[in-house]
Scaffold this active site. Structure first.
Site, mmCIF file in Angstrom:
data_model
loop_
_atom_site.group_PDB
_atom_site.id
_atom_site.type_symbol
_atom_site.label_atom_id
_atom_site.label_comp_id
_atom_site.label_asym_id
_atom_site.label_seq_id
_atom_site.Cartn_x
_atom_site.Cartn_y
_atom_site.Cartn_z
ATOM 1 N N GLU A 122 3.746 -4.095 -8.672
ATOM 2 C CA GLU A 122 4.145 -3.133 -7.641
ATOM 3 C C GLU A 122 4.925 -3.780 -6.487
ATOM 4 O O GLU A 122 4.517 -3.712 -5.320
ATOM 5 C CB GLU A 122 2.909 -2.415 -7.078
ATOM 6 C CG GLU A 122 2.164 -1.605 -8.099
ATOM 7 C CD GLU A 122 1.021 -0.773 -7.520
ATOM 8 O OE1 GLU A 122 0.475 0.041 -8.262
ATOM 9 O OE2 GLU A 122 0.672 -0.944 -6.327
ATOM 10 N N GLU A 145 -1.941 0.488 -14.980
ATOM 11 C CA GLU A 145 -2.976 0.974 -14.062
ATOM 12 C C GLU A 145 -2.949 2.490 -14.031
ATOM 13 O O GLU A 145 -1.885 3.095 -13.981
ATOM 14 C CB GLU A 145 -2.766 0.479 -12.612
ATOM 15 C CG GLU A 145 -3.092 -0.965 -12.379
ATOM 16 C CD GLU A 145 -2.866 -1.386 -10.923
ATOM 17 O OE1 GLU A 145 -3.058 -0.557 -10.008
ATOM 18 O OE2 GLU A 145 -2.478 -2.550 -10.716
#
Length: 465
Positions: free
Chosen positions: A170, A368
């Site tokens: 991320e 995720e």
């Protein structure tokens, strides 16, 4: 009479979880770990951290990794994504390797493999060695080359145990939280610095892809992006434009260069218009173009709802994203009542179709997805947390993912965040995400109902509903 529907996944589909070093390892006296940006921030502002719990007190994986890796087997996992902490392995960010860290990570990866689980190892999860932060951190191009050297060292030290890698998790988050807002250290609201940090991170990722291929040509390397679809409030031209620009910054700023090797022209145009361009060389652009990822990791939790901004842009106005879009609180949305986030399962299908249709149908994994719950102990019954809400959350997302795979999406696995309740940045242990519960006082680990269910899911390579 209700019909039972069975959702069977492709042969070889991977089932597992993700975690990160800074959120799970903790630190103990004499472990040789260097200070990272989170350690430093906690040392100067502990009041910002929920319940005053800092990064040294995370879920003690450093001491309990043998037991924790055993729990991977108990919950049926076939893939596991941990991360290496740069400041643990190379305490000053450059130079000497910490031998204790080397032995620890080698044993972790070997232990994961020994139980038949595939390790996919992430090199960076928001944790910059503080020695590099002091020199400007990701604003300083020298950090790019320090990271490249660190990545190369990891490929050399662990390449006999790990054949699948991730450059960054991320990478947009430190940009948004640390440089567009004051939510993460260095809490510097500076759009020009934000653009430089984003560009330097992408360059570092591309250099790591190159280094991986130099060291082990057969190994695979990826980047993990939180691909948050932006949905417009309405079909009006203004709202749709707002959603497009939101996705340019949030999603495409790393997705396009990582997968396609180029930046979107309309993103560059906005950055140029506001005089935010970083220093770029043609050699760097070539590196990004030539070293795209082998597959993609996708994190998805919730969608982004946006609308056109209320005010018009004055030509001399300082840049902020609010000039282009505003967040929209959609009435009637489905909410996780324990966390306050929207639950929108279709987002995972929409991401899959975007990757299929616009990114060469590259192989990808859900790296995720998960449901955080505050006060989860209230669901404890007969010694087991009865987290039926988490099982339902996973099933509902898997139904959308299954539909996408049937329509040609190249998704190769599903990884939940996370396998054991872990420390989560400023929220510490406020929201629990694990298949396994962690008692902070006794360090006891116990499977939740979802942990038992996840094993069945993996063994059956699907589920019935």
């Amino acid at each position: 009479m209700t019909m039972t529907q069975t959702y069977q996944f492709p042969e070889g589909f991977l089932w597992g979880t993700s975690t990160s070093g800074p959120q799970s390892e903790g630190s103990i006296e004499g472990d040789g770990k260097g200070m990272n940006n989170w350690d430093y921030w906690y040392s100067i502002a502990p009041e910002k951290f929920h319940d005053g719990i800092g990064p040294s007190q995370t879920s003690t994986f450093y001491q309990h990794y043998k037991e924790d890796i055993g729990l991977l087997k108990e919950t049926g996992q076939t893939v596991f994504r941990p991360s290496i902490q740069w400041a643990r392995l190379i305490p000053d960010g450059t130079g000497k390797v910490n031998e204790k860290a080397l032995a620890f990570y080698r044993d972790v990866f070997k232990s994961i493999k020994d139980i038949g689980v595939k390790p996919i190892v992430n090199l960076y999860h928001f944790d910059l060695p503080y020695a590099l932060q002091e020199k400007g951190g990701w604003e300083n191009k020298e950090t790019v080359y320090a990271y490249e050297a660190y990545a190369r060292r990891c490929f050399e030290l662990f390449g006999d145990l790990v054949d699948t890698w991730i450059t960054f998790n991320e990478p947009i988050v430190p940009v948004e939280c640390g440089y567009m807002n004051d939510l993460h250290y260095p809490c510097k609201v500076d759009p020009k610095a934000a653009v430089a940090v984003a560009y330097h991170t992408q360059l570092a990722s591309s250099l790591a892809v190159k280094a991986c291929r130099d060291v082990n040509a057969s190994h695979k390397i990826s980047i993990v992006l939180n691909l948050t679809p932006a949905y417009p409030r309405s079909e009006s031209e203004e709202d749709r434009k707002a959603a497009h620009i939101a996705e340019l910054f949030q999603t495409k700023s790393f997705l396009d260069p990582s997968v396609l090797g180029t930046y979107p022209e309309d993103l560059v145009e906005i950055i140029r218009k506001h005089e935010l361009m970083p220093e770029v060389t043609s050699e760097e652009i070539d590196i990004i173009r030539q070293h795209t990822v082998d597959f993609l990791g996708v994190n998805y939790y919730q969608p982004m709802r946006v609308k056109a901004p209320e005010k018009h842009i004055a030509s001399d106005e300082a840049f902020s994203l609010d000039l282009y879009f505003e967040h929209y609180d959609m009435p009637g949305k489905k909410i996780n009542p324990h966390r306050g986030w929207e639950i929108y399962e279709q987002g995972i299908y929409d991401i899959a179709m975007t990757i299929r249709d616009h990114y060469g149908n590259i192989d990808w994994l859900v790296t995720e997805n998960g449901m955080g719950v505050e006060g989860e102990e209230k669901f404890l019954k007969d010694g087991v947390i009865q987290d039926d809400y988490r099982i339902a959350f996973i099933k509902d997302h898997l139904i959308e993912l299954h539909k996408a795979i049937e329509q040609g999406a190249n998704c190769k696995g599903y990884m939940l965040w996370t396998f054991i309740d872990c420390w989560s940045w400023l929220n510490a242990y406020k929201n629990r995400y694990g298949l396994v519960s962690l008692d902070l006082e006794t360090q006891e680990r116990r499977l939740k109902k979802s942990g038992y269910w996840f094993k069945e899911l993996s063994q059956n390579n699907g589920f019935s509903q």
